[in-house]
Motif scaffolding. Structure first.
Motif, PDB file in Angstrom:
ATOM      1  N   SER A  25       0.896  -1.194  -0.120  1.00  0.00           N
ATOM      2  CA  SER A  25       0.042  -0.033   0.076  1.00  0.00           C
ATOM      3  C   SER A  25       0.795   1.281   0.039  1.00  0.00           C
ATOM      4  O   SER A  25       1.952   1.300   0.650  1.00  0.00           O
ATOM      5  N   ASN A  26       0.493   2.179  -0.505  1.00  0.00           N
ATOM      6  CA  ASN A  26       1.116   3.473  -0.466  1.00  0.00           C
ATOM      7  C   ASN A  26       0.517   4.452   0.655  1.00  0.00           C
ATOM      8  O   ASN A  26       1.126   5.388   0.877  1.00  0.00           O
ATOM      9  N   TYR A  27      -0.490   3.848   1.352  1.00  0.00           N
ATOM     10  CA  TYR A  27      -0.993   4.293   2.689  1.00  0.00           C
ATOM     11  C   TYR A  27      -1.496   5.996   2.633  1.00  0.00           C
ATOM     12  O   TYR A  27      -1.646   6.649   3.777  1.00  0.00           O
ATOM     13  N   HIS A  28      -1.401   6.603   1.335  1.00  0.00           N
ATOM     14  CA  HIS A  28      -2.111   7.783   1.368  1.00  0.00           C
ATOM     15  C   HIS A  28      -2.466   8.251   0.037  1.00  0.00           C
ATOM     16  O   HIS A  28      -1.719   7.652  -0.995  1.00  0.00           O
ATOM     17  N   GLU A  29      -3.244   9.302  -0.502  1.00  0.00           N
ATOM     18  CA  GLU A  29      -3.452   9.770  -1.769  1.00  0.00           C
ATOM     19  C   GLU A  29      -2.464  10.427  -2.323  1.00  0.00           C
ATOM     20  O   GLU A  29      -1.488  11.362  -1.546  1.00  0.00           O
ATOM     21  N   VAL A  30      -2.160  10.419  -3.543  1.00  0.00           N
ATOM     22  CA  VAL A  30      -0.903  10.942  -4.285  1.00  0.00           C
ATOM     23  C   VAL A  30      -1.605  12.395  -4.759  1.00  0.00           C
ATOM     24  O   VAL A  30      -1.022  13.414  -4.869  1.00  0.00           O
ATOM     25  N   GLU A  31      -2.947  12.225  -5.486  1.00  0.00           N
ATOM     26  CA  GLU A  31      -3.624  13.555  -5.616  1.00  0.00           C
ATOM     27  C   GLU A  31      -4.833  13.535  -4.966  1.00  0.00           C
ATOM     28  O   GLU A  31      -5.517  12.282  -4.559  1.00  0.00           O
ATOM     29  N   ASP A  32      -5.463  14.644  -4.986  1.00  0.00           N
ATOM     30  CA  ASP A  32      -7.027  14.794  -4.466  1.00  0.00           C
ATOM     31  C   ASP A  32      -7.722  13.750  -4.861  1.00  0.00           C
ATOM     32  O   ASP A  32      -7.904  13.912  -6.040  1.00  0.00           O
ATOM     33  N   GLY A  33      -8.559  13.042  -4.422  1.00  0.00           N
ATOM     34  CA  GLY A  33      -9.413  12.200  -5.021  1.00  0.00           C
ATOM     35  C   GLY A  33      -8.910  11.003  -5.874  1.00  0.00           C
ATOM     36  O   GLY A  33      -9.735   9.999  -6.085  1.00  0.00           O
ATOM     37  N   ALA A  34      -7.735  10.735  -5.455  1.00  0.00           N
ATOM     38  CA  ALA A  34      -6.948   9.440  -6.230  1.00  0.00           C
ATOM     39  C   ALA A  34      -7.306   8.193  -5.533  1.00  0.00           C
ATOM     40  O   ALA A  34      -7.176   7.131  -5.985  1.00  0.00           O
ATOM     41  N   GLY A  35      -7.599   8.354  -4.007  1.00  0.00           N
ATOM     42  CA  GLY A  35      -7.595   7.220  -3.309  1.00  0.00           C
ATOM     43  C   GLY A  35      -6.155   6.559  -2.857  1.00  0.00           C
ATOM     44  O   GLY A  35      -5.213   6.870  -3.647  1.00  0.00           O
ATOM     45  N   VAL A  36      -6.270   5.726  -2.070  1.00  0.00           N
ATOM     46  CA  VAL A  36      -5.061   4.967  -1.616  1.00  0.00           C
ATOM     47  C   VAL A  36      -4.972   3.709  -2.377  1.00  0.00           C
ATOM     48  O   VAL A  36      -5.855   2.840  -2.860  1.00  0.00           O
ATOM     49  N   LYS A  37      -3.742   3.306  -2.936  1.00  0.00           N
ATOM     50  CA  LYS A  37      -3.361   2.156  -3.700  1.00  0.00           C
ATOM     51  C   LYS A  37      -2.848   1.077  -3.010  1.00  0.00           C
ATOM     52  O   LYS A  37      -2.011   1.339  -2.147  1.00  0.00           O
ATOM     53  N   ALA A  38      -3.771   0.067  -2.867  1.00  0.00           N
ATOM     54  CA  ALA A  38      -3.515  -0.941  -2.086  1.00  0.00           C
ATOM     55  C   ALA A  38      -3.897  -2.288  -2.636  1.00  0.00           C
ATOM     56  O   ALA A  38      -4.766  -2.484  -3.097  1.00  0.00           O
TER      57      ALA A  38
END
Length: 103
Positions: A25-38
């Motif tokens: 997981s990247n544990y945080h959004e990279v951009e607003d609204g992008a969501g967390v990639k897990a």
């Protein structure tokens, strides 16, 4: 360091160097609204991951592959691959019979 929020699977007879980071997981959004990639990380059998490498979410590393030291692996690698760099890329195919065991 192995950090699993979804799943990290490591196959048989793998070698993992010091200061390696494996995260699903990247544990945080990279951009607003992008969501967390897990997404799960899957490491096959007889894989060697060199020191200071980073394996990122969703990566699958095929059996008998080698990840060069200091690599940042953002994409999956097929079986019997030599992978290295930042970002990591396939350098060449490795010759390894199915019963080969790396020591």
């Amino acid at each position: 360091m192995i950090d699993a929020s979804v799943a990290v699977s490591i196959g048989k007879r793998c070698l993992i160097g010091d200061s390696v980071v494996i995260q699903d997981s990247n544990y945080h959004e990279v951009e607003d609204g992008a969501g967390v990639k897990a997404k799960a990380v899957l490491i096959g059998d007889n894989v060697w991951i060199g020191r200071n490498s980073i394996i990122l979410p969703g990566v699958e590393i095929g059996d008998h592959s080698v990840i060069g030291a200091g690599s940042v692996v953002t994409k999956s690698a097929p079986p019997r691959s030599l992978v290295a760099g930042n970002p990591a890329r396939i350098i060449r195919e490795l010759v390894a019979p199915q019963d080969y065991i790396r020591f």
